[in-house]
Write an enzyme that holds these catalytic residues in place. Structure first.
Site, PDB file in Angstrom:
ATOM      1  N   PHE A 101       0.837  -1.202   0.000  1.00 55.62           N
ATOM      2  CA  PHE A 101       0.000   0.000   0.000  1.00 55.62           C
ATOM      3  C   PHE A 101       0.870   1.249   0.000  1.00 55.62           C
ATOM      4  O   PHE A 101       1.876   1.312   0.737  1.00 55.62           O
ATOM      5  CB  PHE A 101      -0.860   0.074   1.268  1.00 55.62           C
ATOM      6  N   ASP A 102       0.501   2.237  -0.798  1.00 55.01           N
ATOM      7  CA  ASP A 102       0.950   3.596  -0.554  1.00 55.01           C
ATOM      8  C   ASP A 102       0.269   4.051   0.738  1.00 55.01           C
ATOM      9  O   ASP A 102      -0.685   3.411   1.207  1.00 55.01           O
ATOM     10  CB  ASP A 102       0.565   4.477  -1.738  1.00 55.01           C
ATOM     11  N   PHE A 103       0.715   5.142   1.321  1.00 59.05           N
ATOM     12  CA  PHE A 103       0.134   5.573   2.593  1.00 59.05           C
ATOM     13  C   PHE A 103      -0.851   6.725   2.415  1.00 59.05           C
ATOM     14  O   PHE A 103      -2.051   6.560   2.597  1.00 59.05           O
ATOM     15  CB  PHE A 103       1.241   5.950   3.574  1.00 59.05           C
ATOM     16  N   PHE A 105      -1.403  -0.801  -4.217  1.00 56.33           N
ATOM     17  CA  PHE A 105      -2.372   0.286  -4.289  1.00 56.33           C
ATOM     18  C   PHE A 105      -1.668   1.632  -4.160  1.00 56.33           C
ATOM     19  O   PHE A 105      -0.879   1.836  -3.235  1.00 56.33           O
ATOM     20  CB  PHE A 105      -3.407   0.173  -3.163  1.00 56.33           C
TER      21      PHE A 105
END
Length: 322
Positions: free
Chosen positions: A162-164, A282
């Site tokens: 995941f991106d944050f 993502f």
């Protein structure tokens, strides 16, 4: 006895994400609905090839002991097809032995409207227009991009990256950077806010449910040391020190652990994704997804300021028949 969907971790997936519909979509776009309907009937018993979300969905659905009540994940098919043309998709689901039994067919309309009815935490589609509209209406959705990734059927582990900002957290910190335009100002802001968790982003609930599955896997390992946990979670963010601390503060508030975290400070995310090898990644920025999708299945979430002021999701081509 009524089925209580509220107790399930539910993912909604379009047929364009689950299977490769390239050929049938070409028929639909070039020859129209009548020829498409004829084509699907003629090829009804021809199994569709796995799509870009297939590695994720397959592994999530296999996270159980074989007992129906112990299946922690429910996948619902949301399709633009009608039931007649959608029959080929269900026959392909049966071929791959995927325990997917629920579906919505909306005959050309936007299927994401039924996400709440099924308590879905995420809608995955190959149709960027559907995804964009879903996110604008507040639904957690992502557009999965074409990829050259080849799944390893012998690899039973599920790895998710995941991106944050704009994914797990909202884009409030990103807005500071985009509006100010100076990295020093962003770092100063995040240093002052280091002890303050960020508000939730569009995929927080999905991320939280994945974390619950991960805890379940770790509990199995504690009761049976020979059992190898099957889920690994990573965060790959452009943040670096001192902005990293707010990520950790947010994760602590959520009581969520991640296996790996990459605070990259502008380094190309592909450099770590090649090593981590996620089955899905993502990110809210098209530029990151366009690069990552060449090597791993990647999902663009068109949320927040980077999508409102920058490029919109122009690829992959819209697939109207899913």
């Amino acid at each position: 006895m009524p089925y209580d969907i509220e107790d399930k971790f539910v993912i909604a997936v379009a047929s364009s994400a689950l299977f490769d519909l390239t050929e049938s979509d070409r028929v639909f776009m070039d020859k129209g609905e009548d020829e498409y309907r004829k084509y699907q009937r003629e090829h009804e018993h021809q199994v569709l090839q796995p799509g870009n979300a297939f590695p994720l969905i397959k592994r999530l659905l296999h996270l159980h002991t074989g007992e129906t009540e112990d299946q922690p994940v429910e996948v619902v098919l949301l399709s633009r097809n009608d039931p007649d043309t959608g029959l080929r998709v269900f026959k392909s689901i049966e071929h791959y032995k995927l325990p997917i039994s629920r579906a919505v067919f909306v005959t050309g309309n936007n299927p994401f409207a039924y996400m709440e009815a099924f308590n879905a935490t995420l809608f995955l589609s190959g149709n960027p227009a559907d995804v964009k509209e879903a996110v604008e209406q507040g639904f957690p959705a992502g557009c999965i991009y074409p990829t050259d990734y080849i799944d390893d059927d012998e690899d039973s582990e599920l790895r998710i990256a995941f991106d944050f900002d704009g994914i797990i957290a909202d884009d409030s910190a990103e807005s500071v950077y985009q509006q100010g335009g100076a990295l020093d100002s962003f770092h100063q802001h995040e240093r002052l806010k280091a002890g303050e968790p960020l508000p939730p982003g569009p995929l927080l609930r999905f991320f939280t449910e994945i974390s619950k599955l991960q805890r379940r896997e770790l509990e199995k390992n504690r009761s049976n040391p020979d059992y190898k946990p099957k889920i690994r979670v990573a965060i790959a963010t452009a943040r670096n020190a001192p902005a990293h601390e707010r990520v950790i503060t947010t994760l602590r508030q959520l009581d969520i652990r991640v296996d790996e975290a990459f605070f990259l400070g502008g380094i190309d995310k592909n450099r770590v994704l090649r090593i981590f090898k996620p089955h899905i990644f993502f990110d809210d920025q098209v530029g990151h997804i366009e690069g990552a999708s060449r090597i791993v299945p990647s999902v663009h979430v068109p949320f927040g300021i980077t999508n409102n002021k920058g490029r919109q999701a122009e690829q992959p081509p819209g697939k109207q028949s899913n």
